[in-house]
Design a protein around this motif. Structure first.
Motif, short mmCIF file in Angstrom:
data_model
loop_
_atom_site.label_atom_id
_atom_site.label_comp_id
_atom_site.label_asym_id
_atom_site.label_seq_id
_atom_site.Cartn_x
_atom_site.Cartn_y
_atom_site.Cartn_z
N PHE A 59 -7.74 3.16 2.04
CA PHE A 59 -6.68 3.23 1.04
C PHE A 59 -7.08 2.46 -0.22
O PHE A 59 -6.72 2.84 -1.34
CB PHE A 59 -5.37 2.65 1.60
N ILE A 60 -7.80 1.35 -0.03
CA ILE A 60 -8.25 0.56 -1.18
C ILE A 60 -9.20 1.38 -2.04
O ILE A 60 -9.08 1.43 -3.27
CB ILE A 60 -8.94 -0.73 -0.70
N LEU A 61 -10.16 2.05 -1.39
CA LEU A 61 -11.13 2.85 -2.12
C LEU A 61 -10.44 3.98 -2.89
O LEU A 61 -10.69 4.20 -4.07
CB LEU A 61 -12.16 3.42 -1.14
N ALA A 62 -9.54 4.71 -2.21
CA ALA A 62 -8.85 5.82 -2.87
C ALA A 62 -8.00 5.33 -4.04
O ALA A 62 -8.00 5.92 -5.12
CB ALA A 62 -7.97 6.55 -1.85
N THR A 84 -3.58 1.06 -3.52
CA THR A 84 -4.49 -0.09 -3.51
C THR A 84 -3.81 -1.33 -2.93
O THR A 84 -4.39 -2.06 -2.11
CB THR A 84 -4.99 -0.39 -4.93
N ALA A 85 -2.57 -1.58 -3.35
CA ALA A 85 -1.85 -2.75 -2.86
C ALA A 85 -1.58 -2.65 -1.37
O ALA A 85 -1.75 -3.62 -0.62
CB ALA A 85 -0.54 -2.91 -3.63
N ALA A 86 -1.17 -1.46 -0.91
CA ALA A 86 -0.87 -1.29 0.52
C ALA A 86 -2.13 -1.48 1.37
O ALA A 86 -2.10 -2.18 2.40
CB ALA A 86 -0.28 0.10 0.75
N GLY A 87 -3.24 -0.87 0.94
CA GLY A 87 -4.47 -1.02 1.70
C GLY A 87 -4.98 -2.46 1.70
O GLY A 87 -5.42 -2.97 2.73
#
Length: 234
Positions: A59-62, A84-87
């Protein structure tokens, strides 16, 4: 080494360091989450244990890639920021929680460092790429400093003197009259070509035609020369 070469070398070095830091931090975070998965229900399936961290870290990468795309468009993507915040928060929380509650606080810090470093390093990497892309797009084109040379024939000894017609009587011209275009100074073709490139770049960036004052400043020419160039660009 020139200033530009030193700046490029610094950017390249920073990029290599940031990429190495990003890869190392993501791997440490991913491997720790895989260990957590094996300890909590996925011990019998190593493949699933190694795939499970991807449901969080990717999720961070996406999100970072989508935020980078939005930045290139000059926009704000709230959905990308949320991904980004969730990952990132999920990865940090699960890395810390996987240590357990009966351990020293330093163990929790060690577990929290890789996902936090991965987030910051990847954000720095995207910022560097964004700076390189926008810097290349906005960089002015190189100035063609070639100057047109006009050959002037000099009179030779023994040549007859040229006939000079008498000057006509000056006519009364109102103070508001516009000078005749024939009085405009000659402009080298190379300078007109460079001015047309500047005008196209200015129009693409601002949506408006370039002004005479801007041409005068960018080209470093007198006002009369800038007026003559603007007349040829019109």
């Amino acid at each position: 080494m020139t200033k530009n070469q030193a700046e490029r070398a610094a950017i390249l070095t920073a990029g290599i360091v940031i990429i190495a830091l990003t890869v190392a931090a993501f791997w440490l975070s991913y491997a720790h989450l895989a260990d957590v998965a094996r300890q909590h229900g996925l011990a019998k399936s190593p493949e699933r244990a190694w795939a499970w961290p991807g449901t969080i870290d990717l999720f961070i990468l996406a999100g970072e890639v989508l935020m980078f795309r939005a930045a290139l468009r000059g926009a704000w993507d709230g959905w990308a920021f949320a991904l980004t915040a969730a990952g990132s928060l999920g990865s940090i929380a699960l890395n810390v929680a996987g240590v357990g509650t009966d351990t020293l606080s330093l163990d929790h810090v060690v577990a929290a460092v890789p996902p936090t470093a991965a987030l910051l390093a990847f954000g720095a990497l995207m910022r560097q790429v964004h700076g390189l892309v926008t810097g290349t797009a906005d960089a002015p084109e190189p100035v063609d400093e070639s100057v047109a040379v006009v050959a002037i024939e000099r009179p030779q000894p023994g040549d007859p003197a040229p006939e000079i017609a008498p000057a006509p009587a000056p006519a009364e011209v109102p103070s508001t009259a516009v000078p005749s275009p024939s009085a405009a100074p000659a402009v080298p073709p190379a300078l007109v070509t460079h001015a047309r490139k500047l005008a196209d770049a200015h129009r693409d960036k601002t949506g408006e035609p370039i002004g005479t004052d801007v041409l005068r400043v960018r080209l470093g020419v007198p006002a009369s020369m800038a007026d003559a160039i603007a007349a040829q660009l019109a």
